[in-house]
Design a protein around this motif. Structure first.
Motif, PDB file in Angstrom:
ATOM      1  N   VAL A  60     -13.086 -39.489   9.788  1.00 53.32           N
ATOM      2  CA  VAL A  60     -13.521 -38.854  11.048  1.00 53.32           C
ATOM      3  C   VAL A  60     -13.351 -37.344  10.962  1.00 53.32           C
ATOM      4  O   VAL A  60     -14.246 -36.580  11.368  1.00 53.32           O
ATOM      5  N   LEU A  61     -12.230 -36.900  10.427  1.00 52.16           N
ATOM      6  CA  LEU A  61     -11.986 -35.464  10.292  1.00 52.16           C
ATOM      7  C   LEU A  61     -13.018 -34.820   9.380  1.00 52.16           C
ATOM      8  O   LEU A  61     -13.510 -33.717   9.650  1.00 52.16           O
ATOM      9  N   MET A  62     -13.398 -35.511   8.314  1.00 56.16           N
ATOM     10  CA  MET A  62     -14.397 -34.998   7.387  1.00 56.16           C
ATOM     11  C   MET A  62     -15.751 -34.851   8.078  1.00 56.16           C
ATOM     12  O   MET A  62     -16.439 -33.839   7.919  1.00 56.16           O
ATOM     13  N   LEU A  63     -16.124 -35.858   8.880  1.00 60.02           N
ATOM     14  CA  LEU A  63     -17.403 -35.801   9.589  1.00 60.02           C
ATOM     15  C   LEU A  63     -17.427 -34.670  10.609  1.00 60.02           C
ATOM     16  O   LEU A  63     -18.442 -33.988  10.772  1.00 60.02           O
ATOM     17  N   VAL A  64     -16.307 -34.470  11.299  1.00 58.41           N
ATOM     18  CA  VAL A  64     -16.238 -33.395  12.290  1.00 58.41           C
ATOM     19  C   VAL A  64     -16.364 -32.037  11.629  1.00 58.41           C
ATOM     20  O   VAL A  64     -17.040 -31.131  12.138  1.00 58.41           O
ATOM     21  N   VAL A  65     -15.729 -31.879  10.465  1.00 58.49           N
ATOM     22  CA  VAL A  65     -15.795 -30.598   9.749  1.00 58.49           C
ATOM     23  C   VAL A  65     -17.214 -30.347   9.246  1.00 58.49           C
ATOM     24  O   VAL A  65     -17.721 -29.221   9.299  1.00 58.49           O
ATOM     25  N   MET A  66     -17.889 -31.387   8.762  1.00 56.17           N
ATOM     26  CA  MET A  66     -19.230 -31.241   8.206  1.00 56.17           C
ATOM     27  C   MET A  66     -20.259 -30.907   9.282  1.00 56.17           C
ATOM     28  O   MET A  66     -21.037 -29.961   9.150  1.00 56.17           O
ATOM     29  N   HIS A  67     -20.278 -31.700  10.355  1.00 52.62           N
ATOM     30  CA  HIS A  67     -21.257 -31.506  11.442  1.00 52.62           C
ATOM     31  C   HIS A  67     -20.527 -31.683  12.770  1.00 52.62           C
ATOM     32  O   HIS A  67     -20.629 -32.748  13.404  1.00 52.62           O
ATOM     33  N   PRO A  68     -19.795 -30.685  13.224  1.00 52.00           N
ATOM     34  CA  PRO A  68     -18.976 -30.852  14.436  1.00 52.00           C
ATOM     35  C   PRO A  68     -19.778 -31.184  15.684  1.00 52.00           C
ATOM     36  O   PRO A  68     -19.399 -32.089  16.437  1.00 52.00           O
ATOM     37  N   SER A  69     -20.874 -30.488  15.928  1.00 46.78           N
ATOM     38  CA  SER A  69     -21.635 -30.710  17.156  1.00 46.78           C
ATOM     39  C   SER A  69     -22.221 -32.115  17.210  1.00 46.78           C
ATOM     40  O   SER A  69     -22.140 -32.800  18.236  1.00 46.78           O
ATOM     41  N   ILE A  70     -22.803 -32.553  16.101  1.00 48.96           N
ATOM     42  CA  ILE A  70     -23.441 -33.870  16.067  1.00 48.96           C
ATOM     43  C   ILE A  70     -22.416 -34.992  16.075  1.00 48.96           C
ATOM     44  O   ILE A  70     -22.529 -35.966  16.824  1.00 48.96           O
ATOM     45  N   SER A  71     -21.378 -34.857  15.240  1.00 46.72           N
ATOM     46  CA  SER A  71     -20.386 -35.925  15.125  1.00 46.72           C
ATOM     47  C   SER A  71     -19.588 -36.094  16.416  1.00 46.72           C
ATOM     48  O   SER A  71     -19.333 -37.224  16.853  1.00 46.72           O
ATOM     49  N   LEU A  72     -19.212 -35.000  17.060  1.00 47.13           N
ATOM     50  CA  LEU A  72     -18.464 -35.110  18.320  1.00 47.13           C
ATOM     51  C   LEU A  72     -19.316 -35.755  19.412  1.00 47.13           C
ATOM     52  O   LEU A  72     -18.813 -36.550  20.219  1.00 47.13           O
ATOM     53  N   PHE A  73     -20.614 -35.441  19.432  1.00 51.45           N
ATOM     54  CA  PHE A  73     -21.502 -36.061  20.408  1.00 51.45           C
ATOM     55  C   PHE A  73     -21.622 -37.565  20.146  1.00 51.45           C
ATOM     56  O   PHE A  73     -21.601 -38.374  21.083  1.00 51.45           O
ATOM     57  N   ILE A  74     -21.731 -37.942  18.879  1.00 50.00           N
ATOM     58  CA  ILE A  74     -21.826 -39.368  18.533  1.00 50.00           C
ATOM     59  C   ILE A  74     -20.559 -40.106  18.940  1.00 50.00           C
ATOM     60  O   ILE A  74     -20.615 -41.200  19.519  1.00 50.00           O
ATOM     61  N   PHE A  75     -19.393 -39.510  18.667  1.00 46.40           N
ATOM     62  CA  PHE A  75     -18.130 -40.147  19.052  1.00 46.40           C
ATOM     63  C   PHE A  75     -18.030 -40.291  20.568  1.00 46.40           C
ATOM     64  O   PHE A  75     -17.550 -41.312  21.076  1.00 46.40           O
ATOM     65  N   ALA A  76     -18.486 -39.284  21.298  1.00 51.24           N
ATOM     66  CA  ALA A  76     -18.456 -39.351  22.764  1.00 51.24           C
ATOM     67  C   ALA A  76     -19.370 -40.449  23.280  1.00 51.24           C
ATOM     68  O   ALA A  76     -19.012 -41.194  24.208  1.00 51.24           O
ATOM     69  N   MET A  77     -20.552 -40.572  22.687  1.00 52.31           N
ATOM     70  CA  MET A  77     -21.484 -41.614  23.104  1.00 52.31           C
ATOM     71  C   MET A  77     -20.955 -43.004  22.746  1.00 52.31           C
ATOM     72  O   MET A  77     -21.144 -43.969  23.509  1.00 52.31           O
ATOM     73  N   VAL A  78     -20.294 -43.118  21.602  1.00 49.74           N
ATOM     74  CA  VAL A  78     -19.697 -44.400  21.223  1.00 49.74           C
ATOM     75  C   VAL A  78     -18.634 -44.802  22.234  1.00 49.74           C
ATOM     76  O   VAL A  78     -18.569 -45.966  22.660  1.00 49.74           O
ATOM     77  N   TYR A  79     -17.806 -43.834  22.648  1.00 48.93           N
ATOM     78  CA  TYR A  79     -16.786 -44.116  23.659  1.00 48.93           C
ATOM     79  C   TYR A  79     -17.423 -44.588  24.962  1.00 48.93           C
ATOM     80  O   TYR A  79     -16.956 -45.553  25.586  1.00 48.93           O
ATOM     81  N   LEU A  80     -18.505 -43.925  25.362  1.00 48.83           N
ATOM     82  CA  LEU A  80     -19.179 -44.285  26.603  1.00 48.83           C
ATOM     83  C   LEU A  80     -19.774 -45.691  26.536  1.00 48.83           C
ATOM     84  O   LEU A  80     -19.532 -46.525  27.427  1.00 48.83           O
ATOM     85  N   PHE A  81     -20.520 -45.971  25.475  1.00 47.28           N
ATOM     86  CA  PHE A  81     -21.208 -47.259  25.396  1.00 47.28           C
ATOM     87  C   PHE A  81     -20.247 -48.411  25.086  1.00 47.28           C
ATOM     88  O   PHE A  81     -20.464 -49.535  25.554  1.00 47.28           O
ATOM     89  N   VAL A  82     -19.191 -48.148  24.325  1.00 47.91           N
ATOM     90  CA  VAL A  82     -18.181 -49.188  24.100  1.00 47.91           C
ATOM     91  C   VAL A  82     -17.514 -49.564  25.413  1.00 47.91           C
ATOM     92  O   VAL A  82     -17.261 -50.745  25.687  1.00 47.91           O
ATOM     93  N   GLY A  83     -17.228 -48.553  26.243  1.00 48.45           N
ATOM     94  CA  GLY A  83     -16.648 -48.832  27.557  1.00 48.45           C
ATOM     95  C   GLY A  83     -17.578 -49.650  28.429  1.00 48.45           C
ATOM     96  O   GLY A  83     -17.147 -50.582  29.112  1.00 48.45           O
ATOM     97  N   ILE A  84     -18.873 -49.321  28.411  1.00 47.61           N
ATOM     98  CA  ILE A  84     -19.850 -50.079  29.206  1.00 47.61           C
ATOM     99  C   ILE A  84     -19.935 -51.516  28.717  1.00 47.61           C
ATOM    100  O   ILE A  84     -19.925 -52.477  29.517  1.00 47.61           O
TER     101      ILE A  84
END
Length: 243
Positions: free
Chosen positions: A198-222
């Motif tokens: 996860v840390l590697m992905l954030v360092v490589m593409h922070p804007s995209i990876s953080l958005f994906i993680f946020a969306m995963v949190y949202l949809f997993v909760g739903i």
């Protein structure tokens, strides 16, 4: 009663408030990327102050109230201002009404959390935590500028998302948070490997990876809440049939 306050956790709380205030100023100047990053940095301080308070056994009522006020600034007012200036202004009155809805629901979420602390909020969160809702908004802004490098204009999707996040905060749906993790106990080795990935992905593409993680949190909760609701209905139907 002894007079005085604990400096370290309260200082970390004020740092989170500072970045929330900076996010508001950046949004007013039209610098939405800086505003979004400031909100994400505020979430780090929000997690640190609680962790330090529990670690040093310095949790006080003053610290809890200060933390709520800081959260309202950093995760209620700041994302609401950013949302309105960035995407909701073209909708006129509807836009600022939705921005206010987001902020007001965040305030209600914090008030309910303080009342339920130690009871219903002992494990999972009742309703989406306000830092999580603010982080979804912040990562959306960063993702948008990373992919399209422009503003969204009159976007009904963003308007709808803001309303959904606001309602999720005051709902009775169950959402998970970092407080459920007990770092004092031993964990499987693969968790450390997953953290490195996860840390590697954030360092490589922070804007995209953080958005994906946020969306995963949202949809997993739903999805989790949909499954729980289905199970409850089945149990109620079975109980009704047995009677």
């Amino acid at each position: 009663m002894r007079k005085g306050i604990y400096i370290l956790p309260n200082t970390l709380t004020l740092c989170g408030m500072l970045f929330g205030f900076y996010s508001i100023l950046a949004s007013l100047k039209g610098n939405y990327e800086h505003a979004a990053w400031a909100i994400l940095i505020a979430t780090i301080f929000d997690g640190l102050d609680g962790w330090v308070a529990r670690l040093t056994n310095s949790t006080t009522r003053f610290g809890i109230e200060l933390d709520s006020l800081s959260d309202l600034v950093a995760f209620g007012v700041a994302p609401a201002v950013m949302l309105y200036k960035w995407a909701l202004a073209p909708f006129g009155r509807i836009g600022w009404a939705v921005a206010f809805l987001f902020m007001a629901c965040g305030a209600l979420r914090l008030a309910r959390y303080n009342v339920q602390m130690g009871t219903a909020e002992s494990k999972s969160f009742t309703g989406m935590p306000i830092p999580a809702a603010a982080s979804i908004v912040a990562t959306l802004v960063l993702f948008y500028y990373e992919v399209w490098n422009t503003g969204p204009g009159r976007s009904l999707l963003i308007l709808f998302l803001a309303v959904i996040l606001a309602l999720f905060m005051v709902s009775t749906l169950r959402f998970h948070g970092a407080k459920e993790l007990d770092f004092r106990r031993r964990k499987p080795f693969w968790l450390l490997v997953a953290f490195v990935i996860v840390l590697m992905l954030v360092v490589m593409h922070p804007s995209i990876s953080l958005f994906i993680f946020a969306m995963v949190y949202l949809f997993v909760g739903i999805i989790e809440n949909a499954v729980l609701t289905t199970r409850r209905r089945r149990k109620m139907n079975k109980a009704g049939a047995a009677e």
